[in-house]
Scaffold this motif. Structure first.
Motif, short mmCIF file in Angstrom:
data_model
loop_
_atom_site.label_atom_id
_atom_site.label_comp_id
_atom_site.label_asym_id
_atom_site.label_seq_id
_atom_site.Cartn_x
_atom_site.Cartn_y
_atom_site.Cartn_z
N GLN A 1 -4.49 -3.86 -11.58
CA GLN A 1 -5.25 -2.86 -10.82
C GLN A 1 -5.02 -3.02 -9.31
O GLN A 1 -4.88 -2.04 -8.58
CB GLN A 1 -6.75 -2.97 -11.16
N ALA A 2 -4.98 -4.29 -8.82
CA ALA A 2 -4.76 -4.52 -7.39
C ALA A 2 -3.39 -3.98 -6.99
O ALA A 2 -3.23 -3.33 -5.94
CB ALA A 2 -4.87 -6.00 -7.06
N ALA A 3 -2.39 -4.22 -7.85
CA ALA A 3 -1.03 -3.74 -7.57
C ALA A 3 -1.00 -2.22 -7.56
O ALA A 3 -0.34 -1.59 -6.72
CB ALA A 3 -0.04 -4.29 -8.59
N LEU A 4 -1.74 -1.63 -8.50
CA LEU A 4 -1.78 -0.17 -8.60
C LEU A 4 -2.39 0.43 -7.32
O LEU A 4 -1.87 1.42 -6.77
CB LEU A 4 -2.63 0.22 -9.81
N LEU A 5 -3.47 -0.18 -6.85
CA LEU A 5 -4.11 0.27 -5.61
C LEU A 5 -3.12 0.21 -4.45
O LEU A 5 -3.02 1.13 -3.64
CB LEU A 5 -5.32 -0.61 -5.29
N PHE A 6 -2.41 -0.89 -4.38
CA PHE A 6 -1.49 -1.07 -3.26
C PHE A 6 -0.34 -0.07 -3.33
O PHE A 6 0.10 0.45 -2.30
CB PHE A 6 -0.95 -2.50 -3.21
N LYS A 7 0.11 0.18 -4.53
CA LYS A 7 1.20 1.15 -4.71
C LYS A 7 0.73 2.53 -4.26
O LYS A 7 1.43 3.24 -3.51
CB LYS A 7 1.61 1.18 -6.18
N GLU A 8 -0.46 2.91 -4.69
CA GLU A 8 -0.99 4.22 -4.31
C GLU A 8 -1.19 4.32 -2.80
O GLU A 8 -0.88 5.34 -2.18
CB GLU A 8 -2.33 4.47 -5.02
N ALA A 9 -1.74 3.24 -2.20
CA ALA A 9 -1.99 3.24 -0.76
C ALA A 9 -0.68 3.41 0.00
O ALA A 9 -0.59 4.18 0.96
CB ALA A 9 -2.68 1.95 -0.35
N THR A 10 0.35 2.71 -0.47
CA THR A 10 1.66 2.78 0.18
C THR A 10 2.25 4.18 0.09
O THR A 10 2.72 4.75 1.08
CB THR A 10 2.63 1.78 -0.48
N GLU A 11 2.20 4.74 -1.12
CA GLU A 11 2.82 6.06 -1.32
C GLU A 11 2.03 7.15 -0.58
O GLU A 11 2.62 8.07 -0.02
CB GLU A 11 2.93 6.36 -2.81
N ALA B 1 -7.67 9.41 -0.60
CA ALA B 1 -9.11 9.52 -0.84
C ALA B 1 -9.49 8.97 -2.21
O ALA B 1 -10.61 8.53 -2.43
CB ALA B 1 -9.56 10.96 -0.70
N ALA B 2 -8.54 8.97 -3.15
CA ALA B 2 -8.83 8.49 -4.51
C ALA B 2 -8.95 6.97 -4.57
O ALA B 2 -9.48 6.41 -5.53
CB ALA B 2 -7.72 8.96 -5.46
N LEU B 3 -8.47 6.31 -3.51
CA LEU B 3 -8.43 4.84 -3.54
C LEU B 3 -9.82 4.22 -3.64
O LEU B 3 -9.99 3.16 -4.25
CB LEU B 3 -7.69 4.31 -2.30
N HIS B 4 -10.81 4.87 -3.04
CA HIS B 4 -12.17 4.32 -3.10
C HIS B 4 -12.62 4.15 -4.55
O HIS B 4 -13.18 3.13 -4.93
CB HIS B 4 -13.15 5.23 -2.37
N ASP B 5 -12.36 5.18 -5.36
CA ASP B 5 -12.79 5.13 -6.75
C ASP B 5 -11.94 4.16 -7.56
O ASP B 5 -12.43 3.49 -8.46
CB ASP B 5 -12.76 6.53 -7.36
N GLN C 1 6.57 4.27 10.63
CA GLN C 1 6.00 4.61 9.32
C GLN C 1 6.87 4.06 8.18
O GLN C 1 6.35 3.47 7.24
CB GLN C 1 5.86 6.13 9.20
N ARG C 2 8.18 4.24 8.33
CA ARG C 2 9.06 3.73 7.26
C ARG C 2 9.02 2.21 7.19
O ARG C 2 9.03 1.63 6.11
CB ARG C 2 10.49 4.21 7.51
N GLY C 3 8.95 1.57 8.36
CA GLY C 3 8.90 0.10 8.40
C GLY C 3 7.66 -0.43 7.68
O GLY C 3 7.74 -1.39 6.89
N ILE C 4 6.55 0.22 7.95
CA ILE C 4 5.29 -0.21 7.32
C ILE C 4 5.35 0.05 5.81
O ILE C 4 4.97 -0.80 5.00
CB ILE C 4 4.09 0.53 7.94
N ALA C 5 5.85 1.23 5.44
CA ALA C 5 5.92 1.57 4.02
C ALA C 5 6.82 0.59 3.28
O ALA C 5 6.50 0.16 2.15
CB ALA C 5 6.43 3.00 3.85
N SER C 6 7.92 0.19 3.92
CA SER C 6 8.83 -0.75 3.27
C SER C 6 8.17 -2.12 3.10
O SER C 6 8.26 -2.75 2.04
CB SER C 6 10.12 -0.82 4.09
N MET C 7 7.48 -2.55 4.14
CA MET C 7 6.77 -3.83 4.07
C MET C 7 5.68 -3.77 3.00
O MET C 7 5.49 -4.69 2.20
CB MET C 7 6.15 -4.07 5.45
N SER C 8 5.00 -2.64 2.97
CA SER C 8 3.91 -2.46 2.03
C SER C 8 4.43 -2.38 0.59
O SER C 8 3.79 -2.88 -0.34
CB SER C 8 3.16 -1.18 2.40
N ALA C 9 5.60 -1.77 0.43
CA ALA C 9 6.20 -1.72 -0.90
C ALA C 9 6.53 -3.12 -1.37
O ALA C 9 6.38 -3.45 -2.56
CB ALA C 9 7.47 -0.85 -0.87
#
Lengths: 238, 283
Positions: free
Chosen positions: A130-140, A151-155, A17-25
């Motif tokens: 906006q794309a960066a914001l989505l990715f940040k939210e998805a990662t966190e 769940a908020a990511l869809h909107d 999980q941490r590895g993915i989160a770090s890559m995603s960050a």
């Protein structure tokens, strides 16, 4: 009564999980960087991002192998199984999103020295943000196992989709006004698509996160809700 | 994470949309309690066991899963202090009602134990034992029963040339399949298995599991297992039992925590206690 019988295994899950989160960050930072490179025509930066992609590919493979190892050796079940299976999918989303950033940088090289008007620059900036914001939210959301944020990511993505449509409209207008030639217009249309895709990958991550948290599967309405609530394409919910 | 009502409703929803017809129930227990003397061993078990399904009982030691299993063929009768409260219905008949012949119950509801326990007799006599008691005398008829039981237990080809030799000379896995064949020979309706593979190696275990899958078209099977992977592999539904510790009397009582389709229980259990047990976060 002990609390933990399989601590090593669960440490491995945390490691994944941490590895993915770090890559995603990393990808979260890559998106605005690619946007800047496109807007500033930064050839050196573009080269750097393109070469740096190998790093993401390598980490993706490493993490995937760790997932396979855990499946083979630990036979995860229940939430552990959901976490590992989702991890394999999320890794692919993150890796692909890094590729899309690379594609934006390549597009920047292709349209190098062509001037972009203020409208275009404005919409590129918004899409990138906006794309960066989505990715940040998805990662966190993934790192915190937060189903509500996921769940908020869809909107949030619905807004990015709107921006995507606007982007295409601005490209048409700039081309019609003679500000950009057809080649550049086509490249920018593809870039618009790249941002839109990055948003979709973030949404996928969010869906996987929700699956980890409570087994929720996309396209499967909640029993107690009216259908409007889960109809993500309508995007009118608050 | 706490189980939410949303999750529970989710499961109900999934079931409501199951296109399959409701299955015929072989056993229905209602408010089943088992005592050993004054000690309450298992509390309030409500279960429905469907026909031609494999149901697995899992849970830590002392959770009462074997105790509940033994209620289904009244094996608890053989333990003097054991007492059952509540109902166990078998095809709608109260198993513990008056006028029920426990021996006939055990003929219809066979049992296979943890340790293979063939009689110290020939392979043939092991299988013919039950039918002989039930009054089958003709040699040709017994031969047929022996062969068909061995075939159904996937053992025929391995032992057909040594039916007269002692069952004690067989391997552990063969002995256990012989015990299954012996259970089948009296044409039961249900086969109860109490950790049937815990003394066997993976190959013998694999054979038993394959056999269970094959014979479930004819029988209803309930298996108690300590091996969660085995429950996941072979069963259609899984019941998870746990232990409740009474702080004042320091006694431990088994409880049924969750009874669910196996794939659901191992991918997304409804109860937090199940989740913790199957993922090993609970000792």
């Amino acid at each position: 009564m002990t609390d933990e019988l399989r601590s090593e295994f669960h440490q491995q899950l945390d490691e994944i999980q941490r590895g993915i989160a770090s890559m995603s960050a990393g990808v979260t930072e890559l998106v605005p960087r690619a946007t800047d490179i496109l807007l500033e025509m930064d050839l050196e930066g573009a080269e750097y991002v393109i070469l740096g992609d190998d790093e993401y590919d390598g980490r993706a493979i490493e993490l995937e192998e760790l997932c396979f190892k855990v499946i083979a050796l630990q036979q995860p079940v229940a939430s552990d199984l959901r976490a590992v299976m989702s991890a394999v999918k999320i890794i692919a989303d993150v890796e692909r999103s890094a590729d899309l950033c690379v594609n934006i940088c390549k597009a920047a090289r292709r349209i190098y020295s062509h001037e972009l008007d203020a409208h275009l620059r404005g919409i590129i900036h918004k899409c990138g943000k906006q794309a960066a914001l989505l990715f940040k939210e998805a990662t966190e959301a993934y790192l915190a196992s937060d189903g509500l944020r996921a769940a908020a990511l869809h909107d949030m993505d619905a807004y990015l989709d709107d921006l995507h449509r606007q982007f295409i409209q601005v490209i048409f207008e700039s081309h019609a006004a003679g500000n950009i030639d057809l080649q550049v217009a086509v490249q920018l249309a593809v870039v618009a698509r790249f941002y839109e895709r990055i948003g979709d990958h973030a949404v996928n991550m969010g869906d996987r996160t929700r699956y980890i948290v409570d087994g929720w599967i996309p396209e499967q309405p909640y029993p107690e809700s009216d259908n409007d609530l889960t109809n993500t394409s309508s995007s009118t919910t608050t | 994470m706490e189980p939410t009502t949303e999750q529970t409703e989710h499961a109900v929803f999934a079931e409501a949309h199951d296109p399959e017809e409701p299955k015929e129930q072989v056993f229905v227990t209602d408010d089943l309690h088992v005592y050993y003397g004054d000690f309450l061993a298992v509390r309030k078990v409500d279960l429905e066991i469907a026909k031609n399904e494999i149901t697995a009982f899992i849970g830590p030691s002392g959770c009462g899963k074997s105790t509940v299993l033994r209620c289904f063929n009244r094996m608890n009768d053989l333990i003097e202090s054991a007492r059952v409260r509540g109902r166990v219905d078998y095809h709608g008949i109260d198993l513990y009602g008056s006028g029920i012949d426990a021996v006939e119950v055990r003929r219809r509801i066979g049992m296979v134990f943890q340790k293979p326990n063939p009689f110290p007799k020939s392979v043939y006599d092991n299988l013919a034992f039950g039918p002989r008691i039930s009054g089958v005398k003709k040699k040709s008829e017994l031969d047929d029963i022996v062969e068909s039981s061995l075939r159904r237990a996937a053992l025929w080809d391995e032992v057909k040339d040594r039916l007269k030799s002692s069952a004690m000379g067989m391997s552990g896995g063969q002995q256990q399949r012989l015990c299954i064949a012996r259970a089948i020979a009296v044409e039961p309706d249900v086969i109860l298995m109490d950790e049937p593979c815990s003394a066997l190696d993976p190959i013998a275990t694999g054979k038993i599991e394959e056999l269970m899958e094959e014979i479930k078209t004819e029988y209803t099977i309930i298996i108690v297992t300590h091996n969660m992977q085995q429950a996941a592999r072979v069963s259609d539904r899984t019941a998870f039992y746990s232990v409740e510790v009474n702080e004042t009397s320091d006694t431990r009582t088994g409880i049924l925590v969750e009874y669910e389709e196996t794939d659901k229980l191992f991918t997304n259990p409804n109860d937090e206690r199940t989740e913790r047990y199957v993922t090993g976060r609970f000792g």
